[in-house]
Every structure is written in C-alpha cells, then in structure tokens.
Design a protein around this motif. Structure first.
Motif, PDB file in Angstrom:
ATOM      1  N   ASP A 196      69.304  89.380  16.570  1.00 42.67           N
ATOM      2  CA  ASP A 196      69.090  88.542  15.387  1.00 42.67           C
ATOM      3  C   ASP A 196      69.916  87.263  15.432  1.00 42.67           C
ATOM      4  N   LEU A 197      70.877  87.193  16.354  1.00 44.52           N
ATOM      5  CA  LEU A 197      71.705  85.988  16.475  1.00 44.52           C
ATOM      6  C   LEU A 197      71.162  85.004  17.513  1.00 44.52           C
ATOM      7  N   LEU A 198      69.942  85.240  17.979  1.00 40.86           N
ATOM      8  CA  LEU A 198      69.209  84.251  18.780  1.00 40.86           C
ATOM      9  C   LEU A 198      68.287  83.532  17.808  1.00 40.86           C
ATOM     10  N   ARG A 199      68.469  82.223  17.655  1.00 42.10           N
ATOM     11  CA  ARG A 199      67.721  81.457  16.649  1.00 42.10           C
ATOM     12  C   ARG A 199      67.223  80.135  17.211  1.00 42.10           C
ATOM     13  N   TRP A 200      66.025  79.765  16.783  1.00 43.60           N
ATOM     14  CA  TRP A 200      65.492  78.443  17.093  1.00 43.60           C
ATOM     15  C   TRP A 200      66.038  77.458  16.070  1.00 43.60           C
TER      16      TRP A 200
ATOM     17  N   THR B  93      73.913  62.238  22.230  1.00 43.45           N
ATOM     18  CA  THR B  93      74.242  63.420  23.015  1.00 43.45           C
ATOM     19  C   THR B  93      73.020  63.862  23.813  1.00 43.45           C
ATOM     20  N   GLU B  94      73.221  64.122  25.083  1.00 43.79           N
ATOM     21  CA  GLU B  94      72.179  64.684  25.948  1.00 43.79           C
ATOM     22  C   GLU B  94      72.392  66.185  25.988  1.00 43.79           C
ATOM     23  N   PHE B  95      71.450  66.950  25.474  1.00 45.76           N
ATOM     24  CA  PHE B  95      71.577  68.402  25.426  1.00 45.76           C
ATOM     25  C   PHE B  95      70.993  69.025  26.683  1.00 45.76           C
ATOM     26  N   GLU B  96      71.632  70.109  27.148  1.00 41.76           N
ATOM     27  CA  GLU B  96      71.062  70.899  28.241  1.00 41.76           C
ATOM     28  C   GLU B  96      71.502  72.355  28.096  1.00 41.76           C
ATOM     29  N   ALA B  97      70.745  73.244  28.712  1.00 41.77           N
ATOM     30  CA  ALA B  97      71.033  74.675  28.633  1.00 41.77           C
ATOM     31  C   ALA B  97      72.478  74.940  29.049  1.00 41.77           C
ATOM     32  N   GLY B  98      73.126  75.812  28.289  1.00 39.84           N
ATOM     33  CA  GLY B  98      74.525  76.149  28.554  1.00 39.84           C
ATOM     34  C   GLY B  98      75.502  75.404  27.671  1.00 39.84           C
TER      35      GLY B  98
ATOM     36  N   ALA C  32      65.411  74.023  19.879  1.00 38.53           N
ATOM     37  CA  ALA C  32      66.183  74.667  20.948  1.00 38.53           C
ATOM     38  C   ALA C  32      66.530  76.083  20.507  1.00 38.53           C
ATOM     39  N   LEU C  33      66.553  76.978  21.456  1.00 37.21           N
ATOM     40  CA  LEU C  33      66.957  78.353  21.190  1.00 37.21           C
ATOM     41  C   LEU C  33      68.452  78.463  21.421  1.00 37.21           C
ATOM     42  N   PHE C  34      69.186  78.929  20.381  1.00 35.20           N
ATOM     43  CA  PHE C  34      70.637  79.094  20.460  1.00 35.20           C
ATOM     44  C   PHE C  34      71.001  80.561  20.366  1.00 35.20           C
ATOM     45  N   ASP C  35      72.052  80.926  21.082  1.00 35.66           N
ATOM     46  CA  ASP C  35      72.630  82.262  21.017  1.00 35.66           C
ATOM     47  C   ASP C  35      73.938  82.136  20.248  1.00 35.66           C
ATOM     48  N   PHE C  36      73.981  82.762  19.060  1.00 38.75           N
ATOM     49  CA  PHE C  36      75.160  82.699  18.212  1.00 38.75           C
ATOM     50  C   PHE C  36      76.045  83.939  18.346  1.00 38.75           C
TER      51      PHE C  36
END
Length: 164
Positions: free
Chosen positions: A93-97, A111-116, A141-145
């Motif tokens: 449940d802590l993976l959110r778009w 800011t240039e965003f990239e995975a990680g 973007a998919l974030f892991d909280f």
C-alpha cells in the motif's frame, strides 16, 4: 574506582544501563542479509565516528532499539534480525502513483527526475516524508514510501560507548 565496603563492592564509575529515555552514544554496523544487496554493509560508524541517539523517540526501528534496553555501556554484541523485527515487512500500500505536478511542487526548479531518486514531499499537516522513485511516466511516477530497509533481514552489530 571500586571500593569494598562492608563486604559490598561499590563503584564511583558504575556502568550505566540503557533505559527507555536514555541518550546512548554508540558505534553500529548494519549489514543486509537478504534482498538484492545481501552481504552489503548499509552503514558502519565503527569506521568513522559514533552516533548519539535518544531512546523512545523513534530515531531507530523499535525492534533494534529494544535490543539496547538494559544493556550496560561498554557492551558489544551482534544480532541477526528478521525483517519484521528490524524495519518491518514491505507494505504494497506504500507504492503510490504521484502526478508530475505534485513532484515538481516538491522539488527544486528544473529538477531532472530518474528512477532511484529520493524525493521529499510535504504532508497536509506540514510534516515531510520521502519516497524512492521507481517508475517514471510523462504524467506521473510510481514512488515507494516504504523504509529503504523494509523487508530485509539484517545483521546489527552495536558497541555501547556511553549512556546518559
């Protein structure tokens, strides 16, 4: 200095034991035992300088903090901890778009965003929380909280240098 008084050994420098509200100065090492980085040392203060933390205010995972309770200064120990006792299991449940507009509101301009990447967000109550960017699309973007060490079995080595 120890004194023998009436058959009872007393000490003017008796070792302090860690209590629930103590400040503890210590060296610690955390090694990842499972997951993609298994065998990697995550942090090692034995190589640099010690850390000081206050017990009972959430500076460390409760399972790790509980290892310190009632231990005397000077003690050194190593413990293997399952993920559930360390930083907990991963919570899907802590993976959110998150929409791109919210990402840009919480990051420095251009800011240039990239995975990680780790991105810090502002909560409705004004607090801050961070997540690791997993997948990037044009609109979101998919974030892991989850905590970065959630779901990982750990080996923790601790040397208690001082207790106040």
């Amino acid at each position: 200095m120890d004194f023998l008084y009436g058959g009872i050994l007393t000490s003017t420098q008796a070792a302090q034991h860690v209590q629930p509200d103590s400040y503890v100065t210590l060296h610690y090492r955390i090694e990842l035992l499972t997951g993609p980085g298994a065998g990697t040392v995550f942090v090692d203060t034995f190589l640099d300088r010690p850390a000081t933390l206050q017990m009972g205010i959430g500076q460390w995972a409760p399972g790790i903090e509980s290892l310190l309770l009632d231990r005397p200064e000077g003690e050194q120990f190593t413990v293997d901890l399952p993920a559930a006792q360390a930083y907990g299991e991963r919570n899907p449940d802590l993976l959110r778009w998150v929409g791109r507009d919210e990402m840009t509101r919480n990051a420095p301009p251009d800011t240039e965003f990239e995975a990680g990447d780790m991105v810090e967000f502002v909560a409705p109550n004004g607090g801050r929380y961070s997540g690791v960017l997993k997948t990037l699309r044009d609109d979101a973007a998919l974030f892991d909280f989850n905590h970065p060490l959630a779901g990982i079995d750990l080996q923790v080595e601790i040397k208690i240098l001082g207790v106040l």
